[in-house]
Design a protein around this motif. Structure first.
Motif, mmCIF file in Angstrom:
data_model
loop_
_atom_site.group_PDB
_atom_site.id
_atom_site.type_symbol
_atom_site.label_atom_id
_atom_site.label_comp_id
_atom_site.label_asym_id
_atom_site.label_seq_id
_atom_site.Cartn_x
_atom_site.Cartn_y
_atom_site.Cartn_z
ATOM 1 N N THR A 1 9.079 10.698 -3.857
ATOM 2 C CA THR A 1 8.654 10.596 -2.468
ATOM 3 C C THR A 1 7.888 9.290 -2.304
ATOM 4 O O THR A 1 7.374 8.729 -3.282
ATOM 5 C CB THR A 1 7.751 11.774 -2.056
ATOM 6 O OG1 THR A 1 6.574 11.785 -2.861
ATOM 7 C CG2 THR A 1 8.487 13.095 -2.163
ATOM 8 N N VAL A 2 7.829 8.821 -1.059
ATOM 9 C CA VAL A 2 7.098 7.597 -0.753
ATOM 10 C C VAL A 2 6.100 7.909 0.351
ATOM 11 O O VAL A 2 6.460 8.497 1.378
ATOM 12 C CB VAL A 2 8.045 6.459 -0.285
ATOM 13 C CG1 VAL A 2 7.251 5.198 0.032
ATOM 14 C CG2 VAL A 2 9.103 6.184 -1.329
ATOM 15 N N ASN B 1 0.811 -1.226 0.000
ATOM 16 C CA ASN B 1 0.000 0.000 0.000
ATOM 17 C C ASN B 1 0.841 1.273 0.000
ATOM 18 O O ASN B 1 0.333 2.347 0.268
ATOM 19 C CB ASN B 1 -0.994 0.034 1.161
ATOM 20 C CG ASN B 1 -2.168 -0.875 0.909
ATOM 21 O OD1 ASN B 1 -2.515 -1.148 -0.233
ATOM 22 N ND2 ASN B 1 -2.771 -1.360 1.966
ATOM 23 N N ASP B 2 2.134 1.167 -0.292
ATOM 24 C CA ASP B 2 2.981 2.352 -0.423
ATOM 25 C C ASP B 2 2.625 3.069 -1.724
ATOM 26 O O ASP B 2 2.256 2.449 -2.718
ATOM 27 C CB ASP B 2 4.459 1.981 -0.464
ATOM 28 C CG ASP B 2 4.970 1.398 0.835
ATOM 29 O OD1 ASP B 2 4.273 1.520 1.859
ATOM 30 O OD2 ASP B 2 6.071 0.821 0.820
ATOM 31 N N ILE B 3 2.724 4.390 -1.714
ATOM 32 C CA ILE B 3 2.475 5.183 -2.907
ATOM 33 C C ILE B 3 3.754 5.942 -3.230
ATOM 34 O O ILE B 3 4.311 6.653 -2.387
ATOM 35 C CB ILE B 3 1.311 6.170 -2.688
ATOM 36 C CG1 ILE B 3 0.027 5.391 -2.396
ATOM 37 C CG2 ILE B 3 1.145 7.080 -3.898
ATOM 38 C CD1 ILE B 3 -1.134 6.262 -2.004
ATOM 39 N N TYR B 4 4.245 5.767 -4.453
ATOM 40 C CA TYR B 4 5.456 6.425 -4.921
ATOM 41 C C TYR B 4 5.048 7.575 -5.834
ATOM 42 O O TYR B 4 4.244 7.400 -6.737
ATOM 43 C CB TYR B 4 6.344 5.447 -5.691
ATOM 44 C CG TYR B 4 6.749 4.249 -4.865
ATOM 45 C CD1 TYR B 4 7.897 4.284 -4.091
ATOM 46 C CD2 TYR B 4 5.978 3.093 -4.844
ATOM 47 C CE1 TYR B 4 8.277 3.194 -3.323
ATOM 48 C CE2 TYR B 4 6.342 2.001 -4.078
ATOM 49 C CZ TYR B 4 7.497 2.060 -3.324
ATOM 50 O OH TYR B 4 7.858 0.983 -2.572
ATOM 51 N N ARG B 5 5.612 8.764 -5.585
ATOM 52 C CA ARG B 5 5.294 9.931 -6.401
ATOM 53 C C ARG B 5 6.577 10.491 -7.016
ATOM 54 O O ARG B 5 7.561 10.704 -6.312
ATOM 55 C CB ARG B 5 4.626 11.009 -5.557
ATOM 56 C CG ARG B 5 3.310 10.555 -4.973
ATOM 57 C CD ARG B 5 2.655 11.678 -4.180
ATOM 58 N NE ARG B 5 1.560 11.180 -3.381
ATOM 59 C CZ ARG B 5 0.318 10.987 -3.803
ATOM 60 N NH1 ARG B 5 0.021 11.255 -5.042
ATOM 61 N NH2 ARG B 5 -0.600 10.523 -2.988
ATOM 62 N N LYS B 6 6.549 10.705 -8.312
ATOM 63 C CA LYS B 6 7.663 11.352 -9.010
ATOM 64 C C LYS B 6 7.309 12.824 -9.108
ATOM 65 O O LYS B 6 6.238 13.191 -9.591
ATOM 66 C CB LYS B 6 7.845 10.750 -10.401
ATOM 67 C CG LYS B 6 9.030 11.315 -11.151
ATOM 68 C CD LYS B 6 9.187 10.616 -12.494
ATOM 69 C CE LYS B 6 10.415 11.108 -13.224
ATOM 70 N NZ LYS B 6 10.579 10.412 -14.528
#
Length: 64
Positions: free
Chosen positions: A39-40, A22-27
């Motif tokens: 960011t995570v 359920n981690d969300i990675y954002r560029k």
């Protein structure tokens, strides 16, 4: 959020979710200098004491 290099505004250019954790990675990319970073976002247990201490320290509702 602000750029770590030039302190200008950044925007999110891509988002990926890890369905196992359920981690969300954002560029993110700076609107001014073009610097790109990631960011995570993680789910934390609310009863985690360290998390609660940090939340209490930095949460905006505590500013009066």
């Amino acid at each position: 959020m602000i750029c770590r290099k030039c302190k200008s505004q950044v925007h999110t250019i891509d988002v990926v979710q890890n369905t196992d954790t359920n981690d969300i990675y954002r560029k993110k990319k700076c609107l001014s200098c073009g610097y790109t970073f990631y960011t995570v976002e993680k789910v934390v247990k609310f009863h985690d004491r360290k998390f609660q201490e940090n939340w209490d320290k930095y949460h905006r509702d505590n500013e009066e």
